[in-house]
Design an enzyme around this catalytic site. Structure first.
Site, PDB file in Angstrom:
ATOM      1  N   PRO A  10      35.628  38.567  38.098  1.00  0.00           N
ATOM      2  CG  PRO A  10      35.039  40.604  39.031  1.00  0.00           C
ATOM      3  CD  PRO A  10      35.647  39.278  39.372  1.00  0.00           C
ATOM      4  CG  ASN A  11      34.067  42.157  33.669  1.00  0.00           C
ATOM      5  OD1 ASN A  11      32.986  41.892  33.136  1.00  0.00           O
ATOM      6  ND2 ASN A  11      34.195  43.116  34.563  1.00  0.00           N
ATOM      7  NE  ARG A  18      34.787  43.488  24.426  1.00  0.00           N
ATOM      8  CZ  ARG A  18      33.773  43.385  25.265  1.00  0.00           C
ATOM      9  NH1 ARG A  18      33.686  44.175  26.305  1.00  0.00           N
ATOM     10  NH2 ARG A  18      32.846  42.478  25.058  1.00  0.00           N
ATOM     11  CG  ASN A  74      42.997  37.485  38.061  1.00  0.00           C
ATOM     12  OD1 ASN A  74      42.764  38.509  38.710  1.00  0.00           O
ATOM     13  ND2 ASN A  74      43.411  37.516  36.817  1.00  0.00           N
ATOM     14  CB  ALA A  77      37.191  44.696  39.150  1.00  0.00           C
ATOM     15  CG  HIS A  80      41.869  46.879  42.417  1.00  0.00           C
ATOM     16  ND1 HIS A  80      43.212  46.632  42.597  1.00  0.00           N
ATOM     17  CD2 HIS A  80      41.558  46.427  41.161  1.00  0.00           C
ATOM     18  CE1 HIS A  80      43.702  46.084  41.480  1.00  0.00           C
ATOM     19  NE2 HIS A  80      42.713  45.936  40.601  1.00  0.00           N
ATOM     20  CD  GLU A  98      46.226  39.615  44.866  1.00  0.00           C
ATOM     21  OE1 GLU A  98      46.439  39.606  46.101  1.00  0.00           O
ATOM     22  OE2 GLU A  98      46.058  40.660  44.221  1.00  0.00           O
ATOM     23  CG  LEU A 101      45.798  37.632  33.046  1.00  0.00           C
ATOM     24  CD1 LEU A 101      44.424  37.966  32.489  1.00  0.00           C
ATOM     25  CD2 LEU A 101      46.470  36.546  32.220  1.00  0.00           C
ATOM     26  CB  SER A 102      47.936  43.650  33.803  1.00  0.00           C
ATOM     27  OG  SER A 102      47.036  43.858  34.879  1.00  0.00           O
ATOM     28  NE  ARG A 107      46.309  47.800  33.924  1.00  0.00           N
ATOM     29  CZ  ARG A 107      45.168  47.139  33.724  1.00  0.00           C
ATOM     30  NH1 ARG A 107      45.003  45.934  34.249  1.00  0.00           N
ATOM     31  NH2 ARG A 107      44.201  47.678  33.006  1.00  0.00           N
TER      32      ARG A 107
HETATM   33  O1  CA2 Z   1      45.652  41.851  35.514  1.00  0.00           O
HETATM   34  C1  CA2 Z   1      44.735  41.180  35.984  1.00  0.00           C
HETATM   35  O2  CA2 Z   1      44.694  39.956  35.951  1.00  0.00           O
HETATM   36  C2  CA2 Z   1      43.528  41.898  36.617  1.00  0.00           C
HETATM   37  O3  CA2 Z   1      43.117  41.144  37.750  1.00  0.00           O
HETATM   38  C3  CA2 Z   1      42.450  41.900  35.553  1.00  0.00           C
HETATM   39  C4  CA2 Z   1      41.198  42.670  35.972  1.00  0.00           C
HETATM   40  C5  CA2 Z   1      41.555  44.060  36.501  1.00  0.00           C
HETATM   41  O4  CA2 Z   1      40.396  44.685  37.000  1.00  0.00           O
HETATM   42  C6  CA2 Z   1      42.612  44.011  37.586  1.00  0.00           C
HETATM   43  O5  CA2 Z   1      42.924  45.330  37.971  1.00  0.00           O
HETATM   44  C7  CA2 Z   1      43.858  43.315  37.087  1.00  0.00           C
HETATM   45  C8  CA2 Z   1      40.258  42.805  34.781  1.00  0.00           C
HETATM   46  C9  CA2 Z   1      39.728  41.478  34.309  1.00  0.00           C
HETATM   47  C10 CA2 Z   1      38.870  41.716  33.103  1.00  0.00           C
HETATM   48  O6  CA2 Z   1      39.527  41.176  31.981  1.00  0.00           O
HETATM   49  C11 CA2 Z   1      39.245  41.660  30.749  1.00  0.00           C
HETATM   50  C12 CA2 Z   1      39.783  40.966  29.703  1.00  0.00           C
HETATM   51  C13 CA2 Z   1      39.584  41.402  28.425  1.00  0.00           C
HETATM   52  C14 CA2 Z   1      38.818  42.537  28.181  1.00  0.00           C
HETATM   53  C15 CA2 Z   1      38.267  43.222  29.223  1.00  0.00           C
HETATM   54  C16 CA2 Z   1      38.466  42.772  30.521  1.00  0.00           C
END
Ligand code: CA2
Length: 157
Positions: A10-11, A18, A74, A77, A80, A98, A101-102, A107
């Site tokens: 998702p997202n 952003r 990936n 969210a 978790h 798995e 990106l971050s 975090r």
């Molecule tokens: O670091 C990652 O790849 C995450 O899976 C990214 C998720 C986050 O909830 C995980 O904790 C770590 C968020 C994906 C949403 O990506 C966005 C990208 C740009 C702006 C807002 C959200």
């Protein structure tokens, strides 16, 4: 040809728009170009899907067993929170990698735990778009080493 399924959770369609300081400046189309180029170089097929829906991801994984030899995910969210995605990966028996990106361990506390990691062969976290490339490389190795021999190979072997 071995085939690998890549699922963006998702997202991730927002990538590049952003929070570039956390997720980088490349958008999802650029990530997908890198994945397709990597798959081509390694001689495997790749299918890439993005979904914002937990149930849809569960169904994709459930159907994947028949057509794919490895999974890169990936879960975003859902990493978790999702017992459903964890159970789907475990039930499918598909070797999964798995990716994040971050660096989820650097975090907020709620991101430092993955429900998905225990049912994956491994995890790549914290290298931006490179996490996907490394995750796909690992999945290629799993797909090549663990794929069932073809009917012909079984007959002749
Ligand atoms: O670091 C990652 O790849 C995450 O899976 C990214 C998720 C986050 O909830 C995980 O904790 C770590 C968020 C994906 C949403 O990506 C966005 C990208 C740009 C702006 C807002 C959200």
């Amino acid at each position: 040809m071995r085939k690998i399924l890549v699922i963006h959770g998702p997202n991730l369609q927002l990538l590049g728009e952003r929070q570039p300081q956390v997720y980088g400046r490349q958008d999802l189309a650029a990530v997908n170009r890198l994945l397709r180029a990597t798959a081509r170089r390694r001689g495997v097929g790749v299918t890439i899907v993005q979904s914002n829906h937990e149930g849809e991801i569960v169904e994709l994984i459930g159907r994947a067993k028949r057509a794919y030899q490895a999974l890169v995910i990936n879960p975003a969210a859902y990493t978790h929170t999702s017992v459903a995605i964890r159970d789907a990966i475990e039930a499918s028996g598909i070797p999964a990698v798995e990716v994040h990106l971050s660096n989820i361990y650097a975090r907020e506390p709620f991101r430092r735990h993955s429900l998905i990691a225990p049912v994956c062969r491994g995890q790549v976290s914290g290298f931006g778009v490179t996490s996907y490339r490394l995750g796909l490389e690992a999945a290629v190795e799993l797909a090549l080493s663990e794929a069932k021999p073809s009917r012909r190979a079984r007959r002749e072997g």
